[in-house]
Design a protein around this motif. Structure first.
Motif, PDB file in Angstrom:
ATOM      1  N   ALA A   9     -34.586 -24.753  30.004  1.00 49.86           N
ATOM      2  CA  ALA A   9     -33.954 -24.260  28.789  1.00 49.86           C
ATOM      3  C   ALA A   9     -35.014 -23.619  27.904  1.00 49.86           C
ATOM      4  O   ALA A   9     -36.184 -24.003  27.921  1.00 49.86           O
ATOM      5  N   ARG A  10     -34.597 -22.609  27.122  1.00 51.35           N
ATOM      6  CA  ARG A  10     -35.566 -21.902  26.277  1.00 51.35           C
ATOM      7  C   ARG A  10     -36.285 -22.842  25.307  1.00 51.35           C
ATOM      8  O   ARG A  10     -37.440 -22.640  24.969  1.00 51.35           O
ATOM      9  N   VAL A  65     -29.369 -29.631  29.868  1.00 52.08           N
ATOM     10  CA  VAL A  65     -28.088 -30.091  30.415  1.00 52.08           C
ATOM     11  C   VAL A  65     -26.918 -29.390  29.742  1.00 52.08           C
ATOM     12  O   VAL A  65     -25.797 -29.393  30.256  1.00 52.08           O
ATOM     13  N   GLU A  66     -27.172 -28.758  28.563  1.00 51.25           N
ATOM     14  CA  GLU A  66     -26.133 -28.014  27.868  1.00 51.25           C
ATOM     15  C   GLU A  66     -26.196 -26.517  28.168  1.00 51.25           C
ATOM     16  O   GLU A  66     -25.373 -25.745  27.666  1.00 51.25           O
ATOM     17  N   SER A  67     -27.170 -26.098  28.970  1.00 47.94           N
ATOM     18  CA  SER A  67     -27.367 -24.676  29.241  1.00 47.94           C
ATOM     19  C   SER A  67     -26.565 -24.227  30.458  1.00 47.94           C
ATOM     20  O   SER A  67     -26.743 -24.754  31.563  1.00 47.94           O
ATOM     21  N   ARG A  68     -25.724 -23.239  30.263  1.00 44.61           N
ATOM     22  CA  ARG A  68     -24.945 -22.682  31.377  1.00 44.61           C
ATOM     23  C   ARG A  68     -25.852 -22.096  32.435  1.00 44.61           C
ATOM     24  O   ARG A  68     -25.613 -22.224  33.637  1.00 44.61           O
ATOM     25  N   TRP A  69     -26.950 -21.436  31.990  1.00 47.83           N
ATOM     26  CA  TRP A  69     -27.864 -20.799  32.946  1.00 47.83           C
ATOM     27  C   TRP A  69     -28.531 -21.843  33.834  1.00 47.83           C
ATOM     28  O   TRP A  69     -28.615 -21.668  35.059  1.00 47.83           O
ATOM     29  N   GLY A 457     -29.853 -12.480  24.019  1.00 44.50           N
ATOM     30  CA  GLY A 457     -29.587 -13.244  22.802  1.00 44.50           C
ATOM     31  C   GLY A 457     -30.221 -14.626  22.854  1.00 44.50           C
ATOM     32  O   GLY A 457     -30.772 -15.106  21.863  1.00 44.50           O
ATOM     33  N   GLU A 458     -30.145 -15.275  24.008  1.00 46.76           N
ATOM     34  CA  GLU A 458     -30.762 -16.589  24.157  1.00 46.76           C
ATOM     35  C   GLU A 458     -32.282 -16.500  24.104  1.00 46.76           C
ATOM     36  O   GLU A 458     -32.951 -17.419  23.621  1.00 46.76           O
ATOM     37  N   GLU A 459     -32.837 -15.398  24.601  1.00 48.48           N
ATOM     38  CA  GLU A 459     -34.284 -15.199  24.471  1.00 48.48           C
ATOM     39  C   GLU A 459     -34.668 -15.075  22.998  1.00 48.48           C
ATOM     40  O   GLU A 459     -35.678 -15.630  22.556  1.00 48.48           O
ATOM     41  N   ALA A 460     -33.881 -14.336  22.227  1.00 43.45           N
ATOM     42  CA  ALA A 460     -34.153 -14.215  20.791  1.00 43.45           C
ATOM     43  C   ALA A 460     -34.055 -15.571  20.114  1.00 43.45           C
ATOM     44  O   ALA A 460     -34.899 -15.939  19.277  1.00 43.45           O
ATOM     45  N   GLU A 486     -18.697 -23.465  27.231  1.00 35.98           N
ATOM     46  CA  GLU A 486     -20.077 -23.341  26.756  1.00 35.98           C
ATOM     47  C   GLU A 486     -20.103 -23.080  25.254  1.00 35.98           C
ATOM     48  O   GLU A 486     -20.917 -23.638  24.516  1.00 35.98           O
ATOM     49  N   MET A 487     -19.189 -22.233  24.807  1.00 33.82           N
ATOM     50  CA  MET A 487     -19.091 -21.941  23.382  1.00 33.82           C
ATOM     51  C   MET A 487     -18.728 -23.215  22.605  1.00 33.82           C
ATOM     52  O   MET A 487     -19.329 -23.526  21.567  1.00 33.82           O
ATOM     53  N   ALA A 488     -17.761 -23.966  23.105  1.00 35.91           N
ATOM     54  CA  ALA A 488     -17.323 -25.189  22.421  1.00 35.91           C
ATOM     55  C   ALA A 488     -18.441 -26.222  22.382  1.00 35.91           C
ATOM     56  O   ALA A 488     -18.625 -26.911  21.371  1.00 35.91           O
ATOM     57  N   ARG A 489     -19.212 -26.333  23.475  1.00 36.81           N
ATOM     58  CA  ARG A 489     -20.341 -27.265  23.478  1.00 36.81           C
ATOM     59  C   ARG A 489     -21.354 -26.894  22.402  1.00 36.81           C
ATOM     60  O   ARG A 489     -21.905 -27.748  21.713  1.00 36.81           O
ATOM     61  N   THR A 490     -21.610 -25.606  22.277  1.00 38.93           N
ATOM     62  CA  THR A 490     -22.544 -25.140  21.264  1.00 38.93           C
ATOM     63  C   THR A 490     -22.097 -25.581  19.878  1.00 38.93           C
ATOM     64  O   THR A 490     -22.895 -26.049  19.060  1.00 38.93           O
TER      65      THR A 490
END
Length: 652
Positions: A9-10, A65-69, A457-460, A486-490
């Motif tokens: 994860a980033r 664990v929360e990252s879709r990638w 966007g995730e890199e930013a 993924e959006m809801a988890r965020t």
């Protein structure tokens, strides 16, 4: 092709870098996304390397664990039999990966540390320690470089000034070390635990800023009772800067105040306060953390690329520039944008050739609508053009100015190919600057490349994790990418996301299934009330979601006229509120960034009905020259959703 594919994860980038070095020292080649160059097909590069690697090492953490990638990469590796898991903070592997052996890397990661024996064995490597690199050998670009002693003092005195021509590529190796002292507490003894816990929260939150060292809380607590000055504290703890703070409760108001002090001189560099209700402590402390992070970035030059002017600057102008820059990066409210505009104009009036101030102004304006400053779209476009030209004339490599130009191309010209080329070049030249990735992500979004837009966007966000604007933007990109869960988890894992409640609403309207709506409805409504939305609007939103998701008529309160923007147009159209939809089309067509018409071309439940797409009023949207270019680009690239239709129902 590399031996090891590293997935992380980033937020865990720092340990990933050290682990990658240790693996390479052990004789194995490593591939991770730092190897992607500007202009690459990101998803294709990743997929190719993922399949070619002998082993895929996944770093499990609370973030990953929360990252879709990360989960997608782990799934590919598991299916291929190449998965090796490692927990870096004690977080277990998520459901579906528990049957794979996981190496415990808690406590590992100091510079120069060898690979643990069990991980080395799993990777078929030798546990050889890498040669530690001195900090000064790393190329780190400072954010603010002042050429005068007075301006340097305003910036905090941390860095040696770089003298010479604008755009100098000289680097500075010195970084800042922060001592966050225990906070004073007043008005509520029940909050006494915040005296030491709040500095701990801030220390944990700020640790990701490149170039920043943080003194342990144990050390600062040990000195707190000795009544030392900031200068004495700095000398005792080898800290360049000291943070002091206080928490006060008066009636129904909780206030957190923070001061940033130069330990060498004892001078206060920056101070601010945040207020909120006592029961909203996580929200208040989250806002203060972001303000402090921004101050460290703007005042001390930490965590961003070389965005500064390198000549001597009038100290009053420089101070106005710094005040404006703070607001540029925390421009959530219209008052923040207006104050940034005022301060930057003040800096420019005092120093007409101050390239960095022109660049910050261009960056502010290109991310704002003209109405915030009493300008129409043509007027704000002219100001942006002048600001970019003035900035690049004095500093051709200024990152903020170049990022503003990347964003301005689709907004004022509609040339998507030119914008992509400029954005990819900026990322290649300045890969560590969050503004580079943010700009390229926005262009990819206009181009309909949702996966690449989300990746950038995730890199930013990884490079500027305290920026609530980027965080909300990334949440929106997850909606456009079609991944509702993924959006809801965020949103559920965010302590201060009330500003993104509309993003969650539209994501739910666009993509949620009935079981997802039932699961998340109460959380969304609670966040809406926390954000201060009127009750009748919340009732409308709830009824609208029920109508869309359960495919039944809208039965909420009327009138339904308070939804604007292209998402509002789509929502009203799908609910059968066509007169409101046409009114919203007229308003949106005459307001804001015309390139955002690209929202109409993304798939989801909120599509414009075919009979409206045949209407001349819908066709008129694309009479605007910029929207016409963007429409032509999408048609040429095979887009069919949202494209105007002929009277016979054919793509027009």
């Amino acid at each position: 092709m590399a031996d090891i594919f590293l997935s992380y994860a980033r937020e865990d980038r720092a340990i990933a870098e050290r682990l990658g070095s240790a693996i390479e020292a052990a004789g194995k080649s490593v591939w991770w996304d730092r190897h992607i160059k500007g202009g690459s097909q990101f998803s294709k590069d990743i997929e190719r390397e993922l399949h070619a690697a002998t082993h895929v090492l996944v770093l499990w953490s609370a973030a990953s664990v929360e990252s879709r990638w990360v989960r997608d990469e782990a799934s590919h590796a598991a299916d291929a039999g190449h998965l090796i898991g490692a927990t870096i903070d004690g977080t277990p592997a998520p459901l579906g990966f528990g049957q794979f052996h996981t190496v415990d890397l808690q406590g590992w990661g100091e510079t120069g540390a060898a690979l643990p024996a069990d991980l080395a064995e799993a990777l078929d490597a030798e546990p050889v320690a890498p040669v530690p690199q001195p900090a000064s050998s790393k190329s780190k670009k400072p954010f603010l470089i002042a050429g005068s002693a007075v301006a340097l003092a305003l910036a905090g005195g941390t860095y040696v000034a770089v003298n010479g021509i604008p755009g100098s590529t000289q680097q500075q190796s010195q970084s800042a070390t922060l001592a966050i002292m225990p906070f004073s507490i007043g008005g509520d003894e029940g909050l006494s635990y915040l005296r030491t816990s709040l500095p701990g929260v801030f220390s944990d939150g700020l640790v990701a800023i490149p170039g920043l060292g943080i003194v342990s809380t144990n050390s600062t607590v040990a000195l707190a009772e000795q009544q030392l000055t900031a200068t004495q504290i700095g000398a005792r703890l080898s800290a360049t800067h000291v943070v002091e703070g206080d928490v006060r409760v008066s009636g129904d108001t909780l206030t957190i105040g923070v001061r940033l002090i130069d330990a060498a001189t004892g001078a206060q560099i920056w101070a601010d306060t945040v207020e909120g209700a006592p029961d909203q402590l996580p929200n208040v402390q989250g806002r203060m953390l972001r303000l402090l992070a921004t101050a460290l970035q703007t005042r001390l030059g930490l965590g961003r690329g070389d965005l500064a002017d390198t000549r001597d600057v009038d100290p009053v102008a420089y101070d106005a520039y710094l005040r404006g820059l703070d607001r540029v990066f925390q421009r959530n409210e219209i008052t923040d944008r207006q104050e940034a505009y005022r301060q930057l104009n003040r800096a420019i009036s005092l120093e007409p050739d101050f390239a960095a101030a022109h660049a910050a102004k261009a960056y502010l304006l290109v991310h704002s609508d003209g109405a915030s400053f009493g300008l129409n779209e043509e007027g704000i476009g002219q100001e942006i053009e002048r600001a970019i030209a003035s900035a690049l004339e004095g500093d051709p490599d200024n990152i903020l100015a170049r990022a503003a130009r990347v964003r301005a191309i689709p907004r004022f010209d509609g040339d998507i190919d030119a914008a992509i080329e400029a954005g990819e070049k900026l990322v290649a030249d300045a890969p560590e600057a969050p503004e580079s990735h943010y700009a390229l992500s926005a262009v990819y979004f206009v181009a309909g490349r949702s996966t690449d837009a989300l990746r950038q966007g995730e890199e930013a966000q990884a490079r500027d994790p305290y920026n609530n604007i980027i965080r909300g933007y990334v949440a929106n990109l997850k909606r456009w990418a079609g991944d509702y869960d993924e959006m809801a988890r965020t949103m559920r894992n965010c302590a201060d996301c009330s500003a993104q409640v509309q993003t969650w609403f539209y994501a739910m309207a666009d993509h949620a299934e009935p079981y997802q709506f039932d699961r998340d409805r109460d959380d969304l409504l609670a966040l809406s009330r926390q954000a201060g939305f009127p009750e009748f609007v919340i009732e409308q939103a709830d009824a609208a979601l029920r109508a869309l998701i359960y495919e039944r008529p809208y039965d909420g309160p009327e009138p339904f006229e308070n939804y604007f923007g292209w998402a509002g147009v789509q929502l009203q159209a799908m609910l059968g509120k066509e007169e409101a939809a046409w009114a919203a089309i007229e308003w949106t067509s005459n307001t804001g960034d015309p390139s955002q018409v690209a929202e109409l071309f993304y798939p989801g439940r909120l599509d414009i009905p075919d009979h409206m797409r045949r209407d001349p009023r819908y066709h008129a949207i694309f009479d605007h020259p910029v929207r016409a270019k963007i429409l032509a680009w999408h048609k040429a690239n095979g887009t069919t959703i949202g494209i105007p239709l002929s009277p016979e129902g054919k793509l027009n």
